[in-house]
Design a protein around this motif. Structure first.
Motif, mmCIF file in Angstrom:
data_model
loop_
_atom_site.group_PDB
_atom_site.id
_atom_site.type_symbol
_atom_site.label_atom_id
_atom_site.label_comp_id
_atom_site.label_asym_id
_atom_site.label_seq_id
_atom_site.Cartn_x
_atom_site.Cartn_y
_atom_site.Cartn_z
ATOM 1 N N PHE A 225 0.948 -6.732 7.155
ATOM 2 C CA PHE A 225 1.650 -5.685 8.013
ATOM 3 C C PHE A 225 2.021 -4.590 6.982
ATOM 4 O O PHE A 225 1.834 -3.607 7.311
ATOM 5 C CB PHE A 225 2.815 -6.289 8.625
ATOM 6 N N VAL A 226 2.707 -5.041 5.760
ATOM 7 C CA VAL A 226 2.938 -3.903 4.977
ATOM 8 C C VAL A 226 1.923 -2.954 4.442
ATOM 9 O O VAL A 226 1.885 -1.900 4.479
ATOM 10 C CB VAL A 226 3.544 -4.485 3.785
ATOM 11 N N LEU A 227 0.679 -3.708 4.397
ATOM 12 C CA LEU A 227 -0.582 -3.036 3.854
ATOM 13 C C LEU A 227 -1.229 -2.181 4.968
ATOM 14 O O LEU A 227 -1.685 -1.018 4.952
ATOM 15 C CB LEU A 227 -1.536 -3.957 3.429
ATOM 16 N N PHE A 228 -0.911 -2.703 6.296
ATOM 17 C CA PHE A 228 -1.536 -1.904 7.385
ATOM 18 C C PHE A 228 -0.470 -0.594 7.684
ATOM 19 O O PHE A 228 -1.145 0.173 8.085
ATOM 20 C CB PHE A 228 -1.430 -2.738 8.462
ATOM 21 N N VAL A 229 0.745 -0.736 7.249
ATOM 22 C CA VAL A 229 1.592 0.471 7.581
ATOM 23 C C VAL A 229 1.352 1.650 6.426
ATOM 24 O O VAL A 229 1.348 2.766 6.700
ATOM 25 C CB VAL A 229 3.062 0.074 7.259
ATOM 26 N N ILE A 230 0.738 1.078 5.377
ATOM 27 C CA ILE A 230 0.513 2.262 4.161
ATOM 28 C C ILE A 230 -0.432 3.047 4.491
ATOM 29 O O ILE A 230 -1.800 2.470 5.079
ATOM 30 C CB ILE A 230 0.295 1.418 2.793
ATOM 31 N N PRO A 231 -0.201 4.517 4.733
ATOM 32 C CA PRO A 231 -1.234 5.271 5.322
ATOM 33 C C PRO A 231 -2.750 5.540 4.441
ATOM 34 O O PRO A 231 -2.973 6.544 4.092
ATOM 35 C CB PRO A 231 -0.530 6.425 5.684
ATOM 36 N N GLU A 232 -3.192 4.737 3.940
ATOM 37 C CA GLU A 232 -4.555 4.929 3.208
ATOM 38 C C GLU A 232 -5.551 3.880 4.068
ATOM 39 O O GLU A 232 -5.256 2.733 4.463
ATOM 40 C CB GLU A 232 -4.389 4.041 1.800
ATOM 41 N N PRO A 233 -6.700 4.486 4.389
ATOM 42 C CA PRO A 233 -7.664 3.711 5.099
ATOM 43 C C PRO A 233 -8.234 2.487 4.571
ATOM 44 O O PRO A 233 -8.101 1.295 5.147
ATOM 45 C CB PRO A 233 -8.846 4.363 5.209
ATOM 46 N N ALA A 234 -8.097 2.182 3.087
ATOM 47 C CA ALA A 234 -8.613 0.919 2.406
ATOM 48 C C ALA A 234 -7.491 -0.269 2.831
ATOM 49 O O ALA A 234 -7.811 -1.225 3.048
ATOM 50 C CB ALA A 234 -9.033 0.965 1.007
ATOM 51 N N THR A 235 -6.316 0.310 2.301
ATOM 52 C CA THR A 235 -5.301 -0.760 2.662
ATOM 53 C C THR A 235 -4.771 -0.984 4.143
ATOM 54 O O THR A 235 -4.471 -2.087 4.535
ATOM 55 C CB THR A 235 -4.025 -0.242 2.057
ATOM 56 N N SER A 236 -5.147 0.001 4.791
ATOM 57 C CA SER A 236 -5.161 -0.533 6.412
ATOM 58 C C SER A 236 -5.838 -1.456 6.900
ATOM 59 O O SER A 236 -5.572 -2.470 7.647
ATOM 60 C CB SER A 236 -4.922 0.750 7.314
ATOM 61 N N ALA A 237 -7.484 -1.261 6.447
ATOM 62 C CA ALA A 237 -8.272 -2.119 6.868
ATOM 63 C C ALA A 237 -7.958 -3.382 6.082
ATOM 64 O O ALA A 237 -8.319 -4.877 6.869
ATOM 65 C CB ALA A 237 -9.572 -1.863 6.386
ATOM 66 N N LEU A 238 -7.634 -3.596 4.908
ATOM 67 C CA LEU A 238 -7.308 -4.918 4.269
ATOM 68 C C LEU A 238 -6.113 -5.607 4.980
ATOM 69 O O LEU A 238 -6.225 -6.807 5.103
ATOM 70 C CB LEU A 238 -6.906 -4.645 2.672
ATOM 71 N N GLY A 239 -5.107 -4.769 5.374
ATOM 72 C CA GLY A 239 -3.701 -5.286 5.902
ATOM 73 C C GLY A 239 -4.059 -5.869 7.464
ATOM 74 O O GLY A 239 -3.840 -6.820 7.594
ATOM 75 N N ALA A 240 -5.044 -5.359 8.038
ATOM 76 C CA ALA A 240 -5.666 -5.672 9.409
ATOM 77 C C ALA A 240 -6.362 -7.101 9.279
ATOM 78 O O ALA A 240 -6.138 -8.075 9.933
ATOM 79 C CB ALA A 240 -6.303 -4.714 10.104
ATOM 80 N N GLY A 241 -7.311 -7.067 8.132
ATOM 81 C CA GLY A 241 -7.798 -8.281 7.897
ATOM 82 C C GLY A 241 -7.152 -9.503 7.385
ATOM 83 O O GLY A 241 -6.980 -10.717 7.842
ATOM 84 N N LEU A 242 -5.741 -9.164 6.733
ATOM 85 C CA LEU A 242 -5.058 -10.067 6.207
ATOM 86 C C LEU A 242 -4.005 -10.516 7.387
ATOM 87 O O LEU A 242 -3.766 -11.960 7.462
ATOM 88 C CB LEU A 242 -4.091 -9.783 5.121
ATOM 89 N N MET A 243 -3.711 -9.782 8.516
ATOM 90 C CA MET A 243 -3.051 -10.113 9.393
ATOM 91 C C MET A 243 -3.923 -11.136 10.415
ATOM 92 O O MET A 243 -3.327 -11.997 11.041
ATOM 93 C CB MET A 243 -2.404 -8.926 10.368
ATOM 94 N N LEU A 244 -5.081 -10.677 10.460
ATOM 95 C CA LEU A 244 -6.089 -11.544 11.295
ATOM 96 C C LEU A 244 -6.184 -13.030 10.733
ATOM 97 O O LEU A 244 -6.082 -13.873 11.457
ATOM 98 C CB LEU A 244 -7.484 -11.060 11.722
#
Length: 51
Positions: free
Chosen positions: A20-39
């Protein structure tokens, strides 16, 4: 109520929080990694919950 019985659920919840923390950071790569980690964390959490 002992925290030892919830020990298996600590890792998936930690993965959800980090995702969730990585998803909130406004970078496309960290948002995609964060979404994958949440799933992955939610799937792992449901797996541990059904055991």
């Amino acid at each position: 109520m002992s925290l030892i019985q919830y020990y298996d659920e600590i890792e998936p919840v930690t993965m959800l929080v980090v995702g969730f923390v990585l998803f909130v950071i406004p970078e496309p790569a960290t948002s995609a990694l964060g979404a994958g980690l949440m799933l992955l964390g939610s799937a792992w959490w449901f797996y541990e919950w059904q055991r």
